[in-house]
Design a protein around this motif. Structure first.
Motif, mmCIF file in Angstrom:
data_model
loop_
_atom_site.group_PDB
_atom_site.id
_atom_site.type_symbol
_atom_site.label_atom_id
_atom_site.label_comp_id
_atom_site.label_asym_id
_atom_site.label_seq_id
_atom_site.Cartn_x
_atom_site.Cartn_y
_atom_site.Cartn_z
ATOM 1 N N ASN A 115 15.399 -29.631 -38.199
ATOM 2 C CA ASN A 115 15.613 -29.880 -36.777
ATOM 3 C C ASN A 115 14.318 -29.863 -35.977
ATOM 4 O O ASN A 115 14.334 -29.753 -34.760
ATOM 5 N N ASN A 116 13.201 -30.007 -36.698
ATOM 6 C CA ASN A 116 11.921 -30.214 -36.015
ATOM 7 C C ASN A 116 11.078 -31.188 -36.810
ATOM 8 O O ASN A 116 9.858 -31.183 -36.727
ATOM 9 N N THR B 25 20.281 -30.028 -30.958
ATOM 10 C CA THR B 25 20.083 -29.106 -32.075
ATOM 11 C C THR B 25 18.609 -28.987 -32.428
ATOM 12 O O THR B 25 18.259 -28.247 -33.347
ATOM 13 N N ARG B 26 17.762 -29.693 -31.692
ATOM 14 C CA ARG B 26 16.350 -29.725 -32.046
ATOM 15 C C ARG B 26 15.619 -28.479 -31.564
ATOM 16 O O ARG B 26 15.785 -28.053 -30.419
ATOM 17 N N THR B 27 14.819 -27.899 -32.438
ATOM 18 C CA THR B 27 13.922 -26.836 -32.014
ATOM 19 C C THR B 27 12.706 -27.482 -31.364
ATOM 20 O O THR B 27 12.349 -28.620 -31.673
ATOM 21 N N PRO C 145 5.854 -24.924 -26.268
ATOM 22 C CA PRO C 145 7.273 -25.307 -26.397
ATOM 23 C C PRO C 145 7.715 -26.230 -25.283
ATOM 24 O O PRO C 145 7.387 -26.018 -24.116
ATOM 25 N N ARG C 146 8.445 -27.243 -25.638
ATOM 26 C CA ARG C 146 8.933 -28.202 -24.656
ATOM 27 C C ARG C 146 10.317 -27.770 -24.162
ATOM 28 O O ARG C 146 11.049 -27.091 -24.867
ATOM 29 N N PRO C 147 10.704 -28.170 -22.959
ATOM 30 C CA PRO C 147 12.022 -27.769 -22.435
ATOM 31 C C PRO C 147 13.144 -28.431 -23.222
ATOM 32 O O PRO C 147 12.988 -29.516 -23.777
ATOM 33 N N GLU C 148 14.283 -27.751 -23.257
ATOM 34 C CA GLU C 148 15.457 -28.320 -23.898
ATOM 35 C C GLU C 148 15.932 -29.539 -23.114
ATOM 36 O O GLU C 148 15.721 -29.648 -21.909
ATOM 37 N N LEU C 149 16.609 -30.455 -23.810
ATOM 38 C CA LEU C 149 17.156 -31.640 -23.163
ATOM 39 C C LEU C 149 18.637 -31.428 -22.874
ATOM 40 O O LEU C 149 19.310 -30.642 -23.543
ATOM 41 N N THR D 58 20.824 -39.728 -46.554
ATOM 42 C CA THR D 58 22.052 -39.705 -45.762
ATOM 43 C C THR D 58 22.365 -38.300 -45.286
ATOM 44 O O THR D 58 22.737 -38.081 -44.123
ATOM 45 N N LEU D 59 22.191 -37.332 -46.163
ATOM 46 C CA LEU D 59 22.487 -35.950 -45.810
ATOM 47 C C LEU D 59 21.523 -35.441 -44.737
ATOM 48 O O LEU D 59 21.907 -34.678 -43.845
ATOM 49 N N ALA D 60 20.278 -35.865 -44.794
ATOM 50 C CA ALA D 60 19.314 -35.470 -43.773
ATOM 51 C C ALA D 60 19.736 -36.001 -42.408
ATOM 52 O O ALA D 60 19.624 -35.302 -41.388
ATOM 53 N N THR D 61 20.222 -37.229 -42.376
ATOM 54 C CA THR D 61 20.672 -37.824 -41.126
ATOM 55 C C THR D 61 21.831 -37.031 -40.541
ATOM 56 O O THR D 61 21.869 -36.761 -39.340
ATOM 57 N N CYS D 62 22.773 -36.635 -41.392
ATOM 58 C CA CYS D 62 23.926 -35.858 -40.925
ATOM 59 C C CYS D 62 23.496 -34.465 -40.457
ATOM 60 O O CYS D 62 23.991 -33.946 -39.452
ATOM 61 N N ALA D 63 22.569 -33.838 -41.207
ATOM 62 C CA ALA D 63 22.166 -32.462 -40.920
ATOM 63 C C ALA D 63 21.419 -32.343 -39.599
ATOM 64 O O ALA D 63 21.309 -31.246 -39.051
ATOM 65 N N ALA D 64 20.901 -33.436 -39.063
ATOM 66 C CA ALA D 64 20.221 -33.376 -37.773
ATOM 67 C C ALA D 64 21.171 -32.934 -36.674
ATOM 68 O O ALA D 64 20.758 -32.301 -35.710
ATOM 69 N N CYS D 65 22.453 -33.269 -36.810
ATOM 70 C CA CYS D 65 23.462 -32.840 -35.839
ATOM 71 C C CYS D 65 24.312 -31.695 -36.378
ATOM 72 O O CYS D 65 24.650 -30.763 -35.652
#
Length: 789
Positions: free
Chosen positions: A653-654, A669-671, A678-682, A730-737
């Motif tokens: 997630n980063n 879900t991004r750190t 650190p950047r602000p959350e969206l 494919t699993l990496a794409t899903c795990a981002a969310c």
């Protein structure tokens, strides 16, 4: 009395309804004789869906208001029994007139006179052909005192409202789904306040607002009603569009970023205890004069909307709770009014050009001088602060025949200039010839209005030619991303430029290593032109005196070998631009320039310059944001440190891989750790699982995804560089969310997926190993389009 929406009680029955009639004989006559046809209806307890149509409004000489409305289900079948419903949850009605705007703060006449004197200007300066835009004034108002949790700016306020406590006591059934609501008081019997004009004026446009939800647990998406009805009491007619007030079309404004689906509890625009969602109903109460007593803030719809999207708004609202919008992130440019006030989208779209006291201050508070006298005129009549509008005299703000746009001339200058220059200076890639033996590349571009070499043109700030190879090539070259940028304004030995025909530029690149680009048939050529402009005129001008930059991407892309690029489109560029306006490029560039790492003059920026990015979806971003991008963050020029240099915070997630980066940002879900800053959350305003916001039908067939390279990132518990984990594509794409992935992982591994496997000895995943697409591709039995509805 008036009846402006005649409805026949005879409905066109569907075959199912006809069958019901046949079974029940649809007769109420004497036995053996046919009676008149019966009226098909269902009870309120049986109705799964509801809609209400206001049909008649009567206001008598004593200003008593009666509203007749027809209640039906979604199929138009009458719904009966509302008047007898036990524990009726919500039934509220309001009435307002369209009149000149009224002031938010009620001030004494002495204060008003002093303010007028302090801000006095000459008669010629005050002359204007534009009246203030009409606003809604409710007949139902209260004067509200601050509560105990008030802030320093607390002050007694007026608040417009509706009648919501009478409910069934004010309701009469007229039969067959038709109901009459009689307001509990005459219009003149509601509280009257000095300084607030609520005199009944039948010649003006009026609005009735109705809200209804039968039970507390009634489904909001199918049984919550917000309806409005605009009419002129004096004539008994509904109003023409040009007599009303509709300044935005929510479908094109609000719902270009927000979700219109009331069934989605996470993202729906639903307010006041889950009762109100219709914008045209909101403005009946969110009037120019309504305020929040605890904070002193205006409740005007314009102020509320403008300041929330600037993250500058607080309010003590429903149930006395403080609502703080200081963390809202708006992805567009607040100065571009046309983002929401879209031309011709609504009857009064252009009303934003007519100055409003509250609306103007919503955005211009930062320009208030220390000696401001607290009046609107005292600020906006300051010729030093607002020199450009004053150069047009009054019409710089107030529209007239000299400047029909009024202040819109300045608010929309950036948008209008960009549109004009995009038309005037189109760039198109005509041809590309690659010689592997000679290590040369010859590219011909067509540039409108370019008759001399770019470096001699004072209005050209930057001109780039960009080449990008296949993003996930197995043997990545040392320049990571197989991407090269040539500055067409620089005088370098490997770039030669010639004007070969009118408006035609030929670029010859020498000393080109074709191995840098992997599969040449998958390579891409882009071009980007940055012009200096004058927003006041819309023309390109000398960069030394310009006040604006306009970036123009080439209309097309080619491969290095000159073929038209036919890559499958995986996401809609317009969908991105729908929320992220043209100012997105500035924010992207700013994000890349943290601590100067990617500035054009730095070592990394020499090749990887993000200011050359042409679009979000054309593949150029992915040419750097590849599955291997985080291996190169410690690299010097042309160096490749590899997986042992992946930093411990660069988890799934980063990561900088483009798919996962975009998905994790929008899923929140991004750190945001990185660069010691650190950047602000969206705050993403739509449903996280609504793929259709960005992806059109047919774009999620997952074709080729499993054949791509796996993703290497830091292990979740990593503390040192090089502690890495592997994710199949494919699993990496899903795990981002999907951050809670226990069940997902077990399932995915059974079908070839790799998840958080230790890859310190090299990648485990073999291209094509995943079989996720068999079931989860769009249109399949468990396709993304089904499981993400």
């Amino acid at each position: 009395m008036m009846n402006t929406n005649n409805r026949s009680q005879w409905k066109i029955f569907t075959p199912i309804v006809v069958a019901v009639c046949l079974m029940t004989a649809c007769s109420d006559g004497e036995e053996g004789k046919e009676g008149p046809p019966g009226i098909v209806s269902i009870s309120i307890e049986q109705a799964d869906t509801l809609k209400a149509t206001i049909e008649k409004v009567a206001i008598d000489a004593q200003t008593q208001v009666q509203v007749d409305f027809f209640l039906s289900n979604a199929n138009g079948i009458a719904v009966t029994g509302l008047e007898n419903l036990k524990e009726l949850d919500t039934l509220g009605l309001g009435i307002a007139k369209l009149a000149p705007p009224q002031a938010h703060y009620h001030i004494t006449q002495a204060t008003a006179d002093a303010a007028a004197q302090n801000s006095a200007v000459t008669t010629s300066e005050t002359a204007s052909t534009t009246d203030a835009a009409l606003q809604w004034t409710s007949y139902i108002n209260n004067q509200v005192e601050p509560a105990t949790n008030a802030q320093a700016n607390a002050v007694t306020q007026f608040q417009a409202g509706i009648e919501s406590s009478c409910k069934a006591a004010c309701l009469t059934s007229l039969g067959a789904g038709l109901y009459r609501y009689t307001f509990s008081k005459t219009l003149t019997a509601y509280p009257q306040f000095a300084g607030l004009d609520t005199q009944y004026t039948p010649e003006l446009t009026h609005r009735i607002y109705l809200e209804l939800k039968p039970l507390a647990n009634s489904p909001i998406d199918t049984q919550l009603i917000n309806s409005v009805y605009d009419f002129v009491p004096a004539t008994g007619q509904t109003v023409a569009a040009d007599m009303g007030r509709k300044v935005i079309a929510p479908e094109q404004a609000c719902f270009r970023c927000h979700n219109a689906d009331l069934a989605n509890a996470d993202t729906r625009l639903l307010m006041h205890g889950s009762k109100r969602f219709a914008f045209e109903g909101c403005v009946v109460c969110h009037t120019t004069y309504s305020g929040d007593p605890e904070t002193g803030n205006s409740l005007d719809m314009a102020t509320l909307t403008h300041q929330i999207h600037q993250a500058k708004y607080q309010i003590v609202g429903h149930k006395g709770l403080l609502y703080d919008f200081s963390n809202v992130t708006f992805p567009g440019d607040m100065k571009q009014c046309q983002q929401c006030h879209i031309a011709d989208a609504a009857a009064q779209s252009s009303n934003y050009n007519i100055p409003s006291k509250t609306a103007c201050l919503d955005c211009h508070k930062a320009q208030i001088p220390a000696d401001w006298n607290s009046t609107v005129a005292g600020l906006f009549h300051n010729r030093e602060i607002f020199a450009k509008p004053w150069a047009l005299s009054c019409s710089g703000c107030h529209p007239d025949s000299n400047n029909p746009q009024g202040v819109g001339l300045f608010h929309n200058a950036a948008v209008n200039t960009a549109a004009k220059l995009a038309s005037d200076y189109q760039v198109k890639l005509l041809s590309s010839q690659l010689s592997v033996e000679a290590q040369t590349l010859i590219v011909t571009l067509q540039v409108q209005q370019l008759e001399q070499l770019p470096a001699t043109q004072a209005m050209i700030k930057s001109f780039w030619l960009i080449a990008a190879g296949e993003t996930n090539h197995a043997n990545m070259p040392v320049n990571n991303g197989q991407r090269k940028v040539w500055d067409l304004l620089a005088n370098t030995s490997d770039v030669a430029l010639n004007i070969t025909a009118p408006n035609q530029l030929t670029v010859t690149i020498s000393n080109l290593s074709t191995t840098d680009f992997g599969d040449l048939s998958q390579s891409k050529l882009y071009s980007k032109l940055v012009l200096c402009a004058d927003k006041n005129t819309g023309f390109a001008i000398d960069c030394n005196i310009a006040n604006h930059n306009v970036s123009l991407s080439a209309l097309n892309t080619l491969t290095l070998q000159g073929q038209t690029v036919t890559e499958k489109v995986k996401v809609d560029e317009q969908a991105c631009r729908q929320c992220h306006d043209q100012g997105l490029e500035d924010r992207v560039l700013s994000a890349h320039q943290m601590r100067g790492i990617f500035e054009p003059t730095s070592s990394c920026g020499t090749c990887h310059a993000p200011q050359t990015a042409t679009a979000l979806t054309d593949g150029q971003c992915q040419s750097c944001h590849s599955n291997d991008a985080i291996m190169y963050l410690n690299a010097g020029i042309m160096h490749t440190p590899g997986a042992d240099q992946i930093k411990p915070y660069r988890t799934i997630n980063n990561t900088l891989s483009y798919r996962e980066l975009v998905h994790s940002l929008h899923a929140e879900t991004r750190t945001v750790v990185g660069f010691d800053n650190p950047r602000p959350e969206l705050t993403y305003p739509n449903a996280k699982n609504n793929c259709s916001v960005c992806h059109s039908a047919g774009q999620l067939d997952l074709a080729g995804l499993s054949a791509e390279q796996s993703l290497l990132v830091a292990a979740p518990d990593a503390v040192n560089n090089g502690q890495i984990a592997e994710y199949s594509p494919t699993l990496a794409t899903c795990a981002a969310c999907h951050t809670q992935t226990d069940s997902l992982v077990v399932h995915a591994r059974g079908f070839g997926g790799v998840y958080q496997s230790d890859a310190s000895g090299g990648r485990i995943y073999q291209a094509g190993q995943e079989s996720c697409a068999i079931c989860h591709a769009e249109g399949r039995s468990s396709g993304i389009d089904k499981v993400h509805q």
